[in-house]
Design an enzyme around this catalytic site. Structure first.
Site, PDB file in Angstrom:
ATOM      1  N   ASP A 118      64.381 -29.642   7.743  1.00 31.15           N
ATOM      2  CA  ASP A 118      64.024 -30.699   8.692  1.00 31.15           C
ATOM      3  C   ASP A 118      63.054 -30.218   9.765  1.00 31.15           C
ATOM      4  O   ASP A 118      63.425 -29.403  10.607  1.00 31.15           O
ATOM      5  CB  ASP A 118      65.315 -31.213   9.349  1.00 31.15           C
ATOM      6  CG  ASP A 118      65.054 -32.415  10.235  1.00 31.15           C
ATOM      7  OD1 ASP A 118      63.970 -33.010  10.129  1.00 31.15           O
ATOM      8  OD2 ASP A 118      65.939 -32.762  11.028  1.00 31.15           O
ATOM      9  N   ASP A 325      56.687 -35.287   9.702  1.00 33.02           N
ATOM     10  CA  ASP A 325      58.141 -35.216   9.616  1.00 33.02           C
ATOM     11  C   ASP A 325      58.603 -35.112   8.173  1.00 33.02           C
ATOM     12  O   ASP A 325      58.717 -36.107   7.471  1.00 33.02           O
ATOM     13  CB  ASP A 325      58.722 -36.476  10.279  1.00 33.02           C
ATOM     14  CG  ASP A 325      60.235 -36.462  10.340  1.00 33.02           C
ATOM     15  OD1 ASP A 325      60.840 -35.427  10.026  1.00 33.02           O
ATOM     16  OD2 ASP A 325      60.809 -37.500  10.696  1.00 33.02           O
TER      17      ASP A 325
END
Ligand SMILES: *[C@@H]1O[C@H](CO)[C@@H](O)[C@H](O)[C@H]1NC(C)=O
Ligand SMILES: *[C@@H]1O[C@H](CO)[C@@H](O)[C@H](O)[C@H]1NC(C)=O
Ligand SMILES: *[C@@H]1O[C@H](CO)[C@@H](O)[C@H](O)[C@H]1NC(C)=O
Ligand SMILES: *[C@@H]1O[C@H](CO)[C@@H](O)[C@H](O)[C@H]1NC(C)=O
Length: 441
Positions: A118, A325
C-alpha cells in the site's frame, strides 16, 4: 468430468509461493516478487471471487474518500470533499482496495508473511499470536508468534520512535505492565471502509530476500482488527512518512523504491527497494506530497489521448493532480477529462455492444468476439512525459473502462493500479520524482 463450479476453481489458486530472489544486476537493493491478490501464486489468496467491476469501483471510491479525509484531518475544511460517492446497496461491507501482495520473512527464524502492498499508508503490521477469533480475522497462514522469534522486541513507550506515531495519527498510547509501569508502545490505524487495526509497535528482523535482512524493522504486532475482508497476514506500508518500509530503510537503500504490477492475475511483478543505477529507461515527472500529509504521492496530468488522438481538455481542469495509489484499483479523473475520455473510448469501441448500466460505467459484452481491438490510451504528465497504458490490461477491468469520475474539474484524482500494470513505477527519493518504465513485467 464436468468443470468444477466457480467457487471451487477459486480455491485451486491456493498454491504455495516462496520467497524468491529475482536477480536484478542493475540494483544494489532488494527485490521481492509481487503477486496479484487473486493470482494463482498468491500464497494466501482470498477464497472469494476476484472482484467484479462494480465491487472494484465501490472499493476504489471508498478508498479515495478515505485518503481525502485523512489528508484533510484537522484542517477544519470539507469544501473539497465533493468526490462522487455512490455505494450500491448490493455490495457487502467492503474495506480497502489494496490489491497486490508481497511475501516477506519476519522474525528469527524468518516466517513467511503475505502482506498487502500500500502506497497510501505508512505503518506495516501483521496479526500476532496470541489472538483469538474475535480479535483477529481468519488468515490463511498461522498467526505470527513473536514468542517464537529471538529478534522480537516491543518498542518502548517513551522512545522517539513511539512518539513519532502521534504525529502521523497512528498512536494509541502505552500499555501498562502488570506492576503498573508503562512499557509497550500502542499503535492504531483506521483505513477507509471500516478496517481497523491496533496492537503493539515492535522491532523485528525483516527478511526481504535470502540474505537481505533489515534489522530492527518497526511494525505493528496486531492484536485487534475489525472489518477485514482479506485473508492476508497484514499490510506493507509504502507511503512517504517515517513509518513506511522505504523511509525506514533509507540508510540501506536510499529511500527510493519501485514496483511493477503484473498485467494479469496469474503474473508476477516485483517490488524493489533502492533505485536502479541506470535510470535511462525511465521518464520522470515531478512528484509532490499531497496536501503535505507526508504519506501520499501526487503527480500532475496534463493530457490524455485515445487511439493516438489527443483529447481537447483545458489544462486547468487537471490542477488538483493525481494521487499515485497502488492500493486503489481504478483511476479517478475530474469530470471533464473523464467525460471526454469516456466518449472517445466509446466511439473507438463502437463495434462492441455496451452493457446497459444505471451508472455511467462503460462495460462491454465481448461474448462471441474472438478478437477485441482496444484503442491505445496514453496519459501525459507534467514535463511532457507520455505513458502508454498497457492494452488491454491497463485500460479495461472485467470488460469495463477502468476509470471513474473523481469530482468536478480541478478536483484531485487518483492513478489506480490497473493503469500501472506492466509499468515499473519508480518513486525516486533523490528528488527525481516519479519514473515510468514501460514493459517492465
Ligand atoms: C478474545 O480475547 C479478548 C482479549 O483477550 C477477550 O476480551 C475476548 O473475550 C476473547 N473472546 C473469546 C471469544 O474468547
Ligand atoms: C515492571 O514490569 C516490567 C515487565 O514485566 C519490568 O521490565 C520492569 O522492570 C518492572 N518495573 C518495576 C518498577 O518493577
Ligand atoms: C544506461 O542504459 C542505457 C540502455 O539501457 C545505455 O545506453 C547507457 O549507456 C547506460 N548508461 C550508463 C551510464 O551505463
Ligand atoms: C452477452 O451477449 C450474449 C450473446 O450475445 C448474451 O447471451 C448475454 O446475455 C449477454 N450478456 C450480457 C451481460 O449482456
Amino acid at each position: 468430468m464436468s468443470a468444477p463450479p466457480p467457487h471451487q476453481q477459486e480455491q485451486s489458486y491456493d498454491t504455495l509461493m516462496f520467497l524468491l530472489v529475482m536477480p536484478r544486476p542493475d540494483r544494489a537493493g532488494a527485490v521481492v516478487p509481487l503477486l496479484h491478490r487473486h493470482g494463482p501464486c498468491a500464497k494466501s489468496p482470498s477464497t472469494d471471487k476476484p472482484s467484479s467491476f462494480a465491487e472494484a469501483l465501490h472499493r476504489s471510491r471508498v478508498r479515495a474518500d478515505y485518503i481525502m479525509s485523512r489528508a484533510l484531518r484537522g484542517r477544519g475544511t470539507t469544501t473539497i470533499m465533493e468526490g462522487k460517492v455512490s455505494i450500491p446497496a448490493h455490495l457487502g461491507t467492503s474495506v480497502d482496495s489494496q490489491e497486490y501482495v508481497v511475501t516477506l520473512g519476519l522474525g528469527t527464524p524468518a516466517v513467511e508473511q503475505v502482506l498487502l502492498m500500500d502506497t497510501g499508508s505508512d505503518l506495516s503490521w501483521v496479526q500476532c499470536a496470541p489472538c483469538n477469533s474475535t480479535d483477529c480475522y481468519p488468515q490463511k497462514d498461522p498467526l505470527f508468534d513473536p514468542r517464537k522469534s529471538s529478534t522480537y522486541a516491543p518498542i518502548p513507550c517513551g522512545s522517539d520512535v513511539c512518539k513519532s506515531l502521534q504525529s502521523n495519527h497512528l498512536g494509541n498510547g502505552c500499555s501498562m505492565n502488570d506492576n503498573g509501569t508503562q512499557s509497550q508502545c500502542g499503535y492504531r490505524v483506521q483505513y477507509g471502509g471500516g478496517l481497523k487495526t491496533r496492537g503493539v509497535y515492535s522491532n523485528e528482523a525483516l527478511t526481504l530476500a535470502p540474505g537481505e535482512v533489515v534489522k530492527d524493522f518497526h511494525f505493528g504486532c496486531a492484536y485487534k482488527q475489525r472489518g477485514a475482508d482479506d485473508k492476508t497476514d497484514g499490510l506493507l506500508g509504502l507511503g512517504g512518512a517515517p513509518q513506511s518500509l522505504p523511509v525506514q530503510t533509507s540508510a540501506l537503500y536510499g529511500g527510493s523504491f519501485s514496483y511493477c504490477l503484473p498485467p494479469v492475475s496469474s503474473g508476477t511483478g516485483f517490488l524493489a527497494l533502492g533505485a536502479p543505477s541506470n535510470t535511462s529507461g525511465f521518464s520522470f515527472t515531478p512528484m509532490t506530497d499531497f496536501m503535505d500529509d507526508g504519506t501520499s504521492y501526487l503527480v500532475k496530468l496534463t493530457g490524455i489521448s485515445v487511439g493516438g488522438k489527443q483529447l481537447r481538455i483545458p489544462r486547468k481542469v487537471f490542477e488538483g493532480g493525481l494521487i499515485v495509489d497502488c492500493g486503489n484499483i481504478i483511476s479517478h479523473l475530474p469530470s471533464t477529462p473523464y467525460a471526454k475520455l469516456r466518449s472517445a473510448f466509446r466511439a473507438a469501441m463502437a463495434a462492441y455492444p455496451l452493457i446497459p448500466s444505471d451508472d455511467d460505467d462503460t462495460c462491454y459484452n465481448f461474448t462471441g468476439y474472438s478478437d477485441v481491438t482496444v484503442p491505445k490510451v496514453a496519459l501525459t504528465f507534467t514535463g511532457g512525459v507520455t505513458v502508454d497504458l498497457d492494452v488491454p490490461n491497463g485500460v479495461l477491468l472485467d470488460g469495463c473502462l477502468a476509470f471513474t469520475e473523481s469530482g468536478s474539474d480541478g478536483y484531485v484524482g487518483f492513478l489506480g493500479n490497473v493503469q500501472m500494470r506492466t509499468l515499473e513505477m519508480l518513486y525516486d527519493a533523490r528528488g527525481g520524482g516519479l519514473g515510468f518504465r514501460a514493459g517492465a513485467c
